[in-house]
Scaffold this motif. Structure first.
Motif, PDB file in Angstrom:
ATOM      1  N   ILE A 105       0.883  -1.155   0.000  1.00  7.61           N
ATOM      2  CA  ILE A 105       0.000   0.000   0.000  1.00  7.61           C
ATOM      3  C   ILE A 105       0.926   1.210   0.000  1.00  7.61           C
ATOM      4  O   ILE A 105       1.652   1.449   0.956  1.00  7.61           O
ATOM      5  CB  ILE A 105      -0.946  -0.009   1.209  1.00  7.61           C
ATOM      6  N   LEU A 158      -1.281   1.020  10.430  1.00  9.99           N
ATOM      7  CA  LEU A 158      -2.686   0.655  10.450  1.00  9.99           C
ATOM      8  C   LEU A 158      -3.394   1.514  11.491  1.00  9.99           C
ATOM      9  O   LEU A 158      -3.131   1.410  12.679  1.00  9.99           O
ATOM     10  CB  LEU A 158      -2.829  -0.830  10.796  1.00  9.99           C
ATOM     11  N   GLY A 192       3.776   1.101   2.769  1.00 11.65           N
ATOM     12  CA  GLY A 192       4.005  -0.316   2.532  1.00 11.65           C
ATOM     13  C   GLY A 192       5.303  -0.608   1.816  1.00 11.65           C
ATOM     14  O   GLY A 192       5.887  -1.682   1.963  1.00 11.65           O
ATOM     15  N   LEU A 230      -0.144  -8.568   2.031  1.00 11.68           N
ATOM     16  CA  LEU A 230      -0.536  -7.173   1.899  1.00 11.68           C
ATOM     17  C   LEU A 230       0.272  -6.360   2.896  1.00 11.68           C
ATOM     18  O   LEU A 230       0.160  -6.553   4.106  1.00 11.68           O
ATOM     19  CB  LEU A 230      -2.039  -7.028   2.153  1.00 11.68           C
ATOM     20  N   THR A 254      -8.256   1.717   4.825  1.00  9.31           N
ATOM     21  CA  THR A 254      -7.436   1.590   3.620  1.00  9.31           C
ATOM     22  C   THR A 254      -7.101   0.120   3.364  1.00  9.31           C
ATOM     23  O   THR A 254      -7.185  -0.359   2.229  1.00  9.31           O
ATOM     24  CB  THR A 254      -6.160   2.433   3.735  1.00  9.31           C
ATOM     25  N   ALA A 255      -6.746  -0.608   4.404  1.00  9.51           N
ATOM     26  CA  ALA A 255      -6.453  -2.035   4.251  1.00  9.51           C
ATOM     27  C   ALA A 255      -7.697  -2.792   3.799  1.00  9.51           C
ATOM     28  O   ALA A 255      -7.614  -3.687   2.946  1.00  9.51           O
ATOM     29  CB  ALA A 255      -5.923  -2.616   5.555  1.00  9.51           C
ATOM     30  N   THR A 256      -8.855  -2.419   4.324  1.00  8.48           N
ATOM     31  CA  THR A 256     -10.109  -3.055   3.913  1.00  8.48           C
ATOM     32  C   THR A 256     -10.382  -2.813   2.438  1.00  8.48           C
ATOM     33  O   THR A 256     -10.765  -3.737   1.705  1.00  8.48           O
ATOM     34  CB  THR A 256     -11.283  -2.531   4.767  1.00  8.48           C
ATOM     35  N   ALA A 269      -8.119  -2.203   0.165  1.00  8.32           N
ATOM     36  CA  ALA A 269      -7.121  -2.976  -0.581  1.00  8.32           C
ATOM     37  C   ALA A 269      -7.551  -4.437  -0.709  1.00  8.32           C
ATOM     38  O   ALA A 269      -7.414  -5.038  -1.773  1.00  8.32           O
ATOM     39  CB  ALA A 269      -5.760  -2.868   0.101  1.00  8.32           C
ATOM     40  N   ASP A 321       1.239  -3.165   4.871  1.00  7.77           N
ATOM     41  CA  ASP A 321       0.718  -1.894   5.367  1.00  7.77           C
ATOM     42  C   ASP A 321       1.182  -1.703   6.813  1.00  7.77           C
ATOM     43  O   ASP A 321       0.500  -2.106   7.751  1.00  7.77           O
ATOM     44  CB  ASP A 321      -0.809  -1.862   5.292  1.00  7.77           C
ATOM     45  N   GLY A 362      -8.014   1.091   9.632  1.00 11.85           N
ATOM     46  CA  GLY A 362      -8.136  -0.148   8.876  1.00 11.85           C
ATOM     47  C   GLY A 362      -8.938  -0.008   7.595  1.00 11.85           C
ATOM     48  O   GLY A 362      -9.078  -0.964   6.838  1.00 11.85           O
ATOM     49  N   LEU A 383      -2.457  -9.900   5.894  1.00 15.95           N
ATOM     50  CA  LEU A 383      -2.088  -8.519   6.155  1.00 15.95           C
ATOM     51  C   LEU A 383      -0.843  -8.500   7.034  1.00 15.95           C
ATOM     52  O   LEU A 383      -0.838  -9.072   8.127  1.00 15.95           O
ATOM     53  CB  LEU A 383      -3.230  -7.772   6.839  1.00 15.95           C
ATOM     54  N   THR A 385       1.494  -6.006   9.084  1.00 16.90           N
ATOM     55  CA  THR A 385       1.492  -4.656   9.637  1.00 16.90           C
ATOM     56  C   THR A 385       2.353  -4.614  10.883  1.00 16.90           C
ATOM     57  O   THR A 385       2.793  -5.635  11.397  1.00 16.90           O
ATOM     58  CB  THR A 385       0.038  -4.200   9.938  1.00 16.90           C
TER      59      THR A 385
END
Length: 95
Positions: free
Chosen positions: A9, A66, A13, A61, A71-73, A75, A63, A69, A91, A93
Motif C-alpha cells: 500500500i 494501520l 508499505g 498485503l 485503507t487495508a479493507t 485494498a 501496510d 483499517g 495482512l 502490519t
C-alpha cells in the motif's frame, strides 16, 4: 516465492519491500495507492499495478501503518475483485 506475492500500500508499505525481498528472493510485488477525500470516509484507488497471475497466489498485503483499517479493507476488496481469494490474503502490519 512462486506461490506468493507482495502488494504494497503506497507509500508506507514500500518500506517493507526490502525485508520481503530479502527473505523471498525473486518475489513479485504489486502496488496499490488508495486515497481518501478529507472529511469523507470513501476510499478511491488512484494507482494499481498487480502481477498478472495474482489470483493464483497467496498475497502478503504490506501496510505498516494501520489506523482505522479502512485503507487495508479497501485494498482487500480490490484484491478480491482481481481474483484473489480472501483466505489467500495475509495482512502484514506493525502495531
Amino acid at each position: 516465492s512462486h506461490g506468493i506475492c507482495g502488494v504494497s500500500i503506497i507509500r508506507s508499505g514500500e518500506t517493507m519491500e526490502p525485508a520481503l525481498r530479502a527473505c523471498c528472493m525473486g518475489v513479485k510485488i504489486g502496488k496499490i495507492l488508495i486515497t481518501r477525500e478529507p472529511g469523507c470516509s470513501v476510499r478511491d484507488v488512484l494507482y494499481l499495478n498487480l502481477p498478472h497471475d495474482i489470483g493464483s497466489r497467496h498475497v502478503l498485503l504490506l501496510d505498516p501503518v494501520l489506523a482505522s483499517g479502512e485503507t487495508a479493507t479497501k485494498a482487500v476488496e480490490v484484491l478480491v475483485e482481481h481474483g484473489v481469494q480472501e483466505s489467500s490474503i495475509i495482512l502484514i502490519t506493525i502495531c
